[in-house]
Design a protein around this motif. Structure first.
Motif, PDB file in Angstrom:
ATOM      1  N   LEU A   1       7.389 -15.491  11.991  1.00  0.00           N
ATOM      2  CA  LEU A   1       5.781 -15.619  12.584  1.00  0.00           C
ATOM      3  C   LEU A   1       5.670 -14.884  13.937  1.00  0.00           C
ATOM      4  O   LEU A   1       4.707 -14.955  14.398  1.00  0.00           O
ATOM      5  CB  LEU A   1       5.379 -17.127  12.840  1.00  0.00           C
ATOM      6  N   SER A   2       6.635 -14.324  14.273  1.00  0.00           N
ATOM      7  CA  SER A   2       6.598 -13.299  15.469  1.00  0.00           C
ATOM      8  C   SER A   2       8.069 -12.628  15.503  1.00  0.00           C
ATOM      9  O   SER A   2       8.905 -13.279  15.045  1.00  0.00           O
ATOM     10  CB  SER A   2       6.329 -14.250  16.638  1.00  0.00           C
TER      11      SER A   2
ATOM     12  N   ASN B   1      -0.535 -15.696  16.344  1.00  0.00           N
ATOM     13  CA  ASN B   1      -2.101 -16.053  15.949  1.00  0.00           C
ATOM     14  C   ASN B   1      -2.382 -15.314  14.767  1.00  0.00           C
ATOM     15  O   ASN B   1      -3.198 -15.678  13.937  1.00  0.00           O
ATOM     16  CB  ASN B   1      -3.062 -15.574  17.145  1.00  0.00           C
ATOM     17  N   ALA B   2      -1.737 -14.058  14.587  1.00  0.00           N
ATOM     18  CA  ALA B   2      -2.067 -13.334  13.224  1.00  0.00           C
ATOM     19  C   ALA B   2      -1.461 -13.956  12.308  1.00  0.00           C
ATOM     20  O   ALA B   2      -1.793 -13.748  11.224  1.00  0.00           O
ATOM     21  CB  ALA B   2      -1.880 -11.706  13.590  1.00  0.00           C
TER      22      ALA B   2
ATOM     23  N   PHE C   1      -3.683  -6.646  18.692  1.00  0.00           N
ATOM     24  CA  PHE C   1      -3.670  -5.772  17.411  1.00  0.00           C
ATOM     25  C   PHE C   1      -4.985  -4.896  17.420  1.00  0.00           C
ATOM     26  O   PHE C   1      -5.961  -5.387  17.775  1.00  0.00           O
ATOM     27  CB  PHE C   1      -3.587  -6.312  16.280  1.00  0.00           C
ATOM     28  N   SER C   2      -5.089  -3.731  17.164  1.00  0.00           N
ATOM     29  CA  SER C   2      -6.208  -2.873  16.843  1.00  0.00           C
ATOM     30  C   SER C   2      -6.534  -3.178  15.478  1.00  0.00           C
ATOM     31  O   SER C   2      -5.881  -3.709  14.457  1.00  0.00           O
ATOM     32  CB  SER C   2      -5.801  -1.359  16.938  1.00  0.00           C
ATOM     33  N   ARG C   3      -7.816  -2.942  15.218  1.00  0.00           N
ATOM     34  CA  ARG C   3      -8.529  -3.464  13.894  1.00  0.00           C
ATOM     35  C   ARG C   3      -7.936  -2.243  12.831  1.00  0.00           C
ATOM     36  O   ARG C   3      -7.638  -3.043  11.671  1.00  0.00           O
ATOM     37  CB  ARG C   3      -9.949  -2.957  13.887  1.00  0.00           C
TER      38      ARG C   3
ATOM     39  N   ASP D   1      -4.704  -1.348  12.810  1.00  0.00           N
ATOM     40  CA  ASP D   1      -3.370  -1.721  12.512  1.00  0.00           C
ATOM     41  C   ASP D   1      -3.368  -3.181  11.643  1.00  0.00           C
ATOM     42  O   ASP D   1      -2.697  -3.514  10.882  1.00  0.00           O
ATOM     43  CB  ASP D   1      -2.747  -2.257  13.915  1.00  0.00           C
ATOM     44  N   LEU D   2      -4.400  -4.053  12.024  1.00  0.00           N
ATOM     45  CA  LEU D   2      -4.469  -5.367  11.296  1.00  0.00           C
ATOM     46  C   LEU D   2      -4.882  -4.903   9.848  1.00  0.00           C
ATOM     47  O   LEU D   2      -4.531  -5.611   8.877  1.00  0.00           O
ATOM     48  CB  LEU D   2      -5.596  -6.404  11.875  1.00  0.00           C
ATOM     49  N   TRP D   3      -5.758  -4.127   9.708  1.00  0.00           N
ATOM     50  CA  TRP D   3      -6.171  -3.698   8.269  1.00  0.00           C
ATOM     51  C   TRP D   3      -5.089  -3.255   7.489  1.00  0.00           C
ATOM     52  O   TRP D   3      -4.955  -3.591   6.373  1.00  0.00           O
ATOM     53  CB  TRP D   3      -7.411  -2.905   8.274  1.00  0.00           C
ATOM     54  N   ILE D   4      -4.352  -2.349   8.004  1.00  0.00           N
ATOM     55  CA  ILE D   4      -3.103  -1.608   7.544  1.00  0.00           C
ATOM     56  C   ILE D   4      -2.109  -2.924   7.008  1.00  0.00           C
ATOM     57  O   ILE D   4      -1.642  -3.081   5.844  1.00  0.00           O
ATOM     58  CB  ILE D   4      -2.499  -0.801   8.195  1.00  0.00           C
ATOM     59  N   ARG D   5      -1.859  -3.960   7.984  1.00  0.00           N
ATOM     60  CA  ARG D   5      -0.789  -4.839   7.709  1.00  0.00           C
ATOM     61  C   ARG D   5      -1.218  -5.603   6.732  1.00  0.00           C
ATOM     62  O   ARG D   5      -0.678  -6.387   5.843  1.00  0.00           O
ATOM     63  CB  ARG D   5      -0.902  -5.539   8.976  1.00  0.00           C
TER      64      ARG D   5
END
Length: 357
Positions: free
Chosen positions: A90-91, A183-184, A313-315, A317-321
């Motif tokens: 988780l991290s 959190n993510a 996180f950038s938006r 980066d989160l979308w790619i992940r």
């Protein structure tokens, strides 16, 4: 495999030949079945064996049931298709490196990655059991568990307060990671934690009783053969330099780092200011009974200093992940047909491709 003689091979449709050309068809472990079915009429259609193989059976209808029983027995012990064990968390700083190193030497593992490798990366050939790790793949493994039936995931969970106060050998002057990962990643863990091939290991339980953790993994993955107890890992360890940087040194597994956040309360207070409260998460995961622990931060000056990793996180980066789970599942499905998709995208600029594929 129950095969027909090469001299009287049965007729197949074009689609059948194409599909079989991309399939791995293992030999039936019972020689009596092979001899009995040699030259027999092929079963119409393709039968998929259980327990996560992509094996396709071609044998006489009379022996199909007995043939499937043999395949299931062999699969239970991991003999037909490569079993892949992948460690996530988780991290960062939750013990994935230690877990990978311990599993790699204390169980009979044919091959394991020295560095982080994504769950959809190409595995080595000729290995029955392959071990890899990438903490961020907690956002990816959900769809891939469905696409890859021989995948088993170990997820490390650790008190996030100890995580955000942990340091890494590559940057010993700064804390390594903040609460952005917790959190993510936490919502993804909650979605897949009950999957039968997903095993959650608490770091605190692991370091307090490593042998109990080993027994737990043996129960969840019965194809694993034990070499040495986890508690004796330090006697047989051979970590790479990459792992040494994360571990610091090779030493007996001890709970010396559990609860160390109390020595870094200003860091905890600063992270709470930046990312919001985590009491509800701590209670749900079992690290606290209520919010009374916040009393320990009263009067503490928050430390909002920079971590090694960026704080947010950038938006993009989160979308790619989030997207890589479905992309990875597609890669796995194509690979099961005998094609290595990652070799087909060499023309794509490397900067567009997520690292460590």
């Amino acid at each position: 495999m129950c095969r027909s003689s090469s001299h009287d091979a049965p007729k197949r449709s074009v689609a059948g030949w194409i599909f079989l050309s991309f399939s791995t068809r293992p030999r039936c472990p019972d020689p009596a079945h092979d001899s009995a079915d040699r030259g027999a009429r092929e079963v119409d259609g393709l039968r998929r064996a259980q327990f996560g193989t992509s094996a396709h059976v071609a044998c006489d209808r009379r022996h199909l049931r007995r043939h499937h029983q043999c395949l299931r027995i062999r699969d239970q012990y991991g003999r037909l298709a490569m079993k892949r064990i992948h460690v996530v968390s988780l991290s960062p700083r939750m013990g994935t490196t230690l877990m990978k190193e311990v599993v790699g030497v204390c169980f009979e593992i044919d091959a394991y990655s020295r560095r982080e490798r994504r769950v959809f990366s190409e595995p080595p050939s000729g290995a029955d059991i392959y071990l890899s790790k990438a903490p961020e793949d907690i956002m990816t493994v959900g769809p891939i568990l469905w696409a890859q039936p021989d995948l088993h995931v170990i997820c490390m969970v650790r008190d996030p307060r100890d995580v955000i106060t942990s340091m890494h050998g590559k940057d010993p002057d700064r804390y390594w990671a903040g609460l952005k990962f917790w959190n993510a990643y936490l919502p993804y863990w909650r979605k897949i934690r009950d999957h039968p091939r997903f095993t959650t290991i608490k770091y605190e339980d692991f370091v307090r009783d490593p042998d109990a953790t080993q027994r737990c993994l043996s129960t969840k993955m019965p194809f694993l053969e034990r070499n040495v107890p986890f508690s004796k890992y330090h006697e047989v360890a051979r970590p790479s330099q990459y792992s040494r940087d994360a571990l610091g040194s090779v030493r007996p597994i001890r709970p010396t780092s559990v609860g160390r956040w109390r020595d870094h309360r200003s860091r905890v207070a600063g992270q709470l200011d930046l990312h919001g409260p985590i009491t509800e998460d701590l209670v749900s995961v079992g690290y606290e009974d209520d919010g009374s622990w916040r009393q320990e931060l009263k009067g503490v000056q928050p430390d909002r200093g920079r971590s090694h990793h960026s704080e947010y996180f950038s938006r993009t980066d989160l979308w790619i992940r989030r997207s890589m789970g479905y992309v990875g599942a597609l890669i796995v499905l194509v690979r099961r047909m005998g094609v290595e998709p990652l070799r087909l995208v060499d023309w794509i600029p490397r900067r567009w491709i997520p690292s460590q594929i």
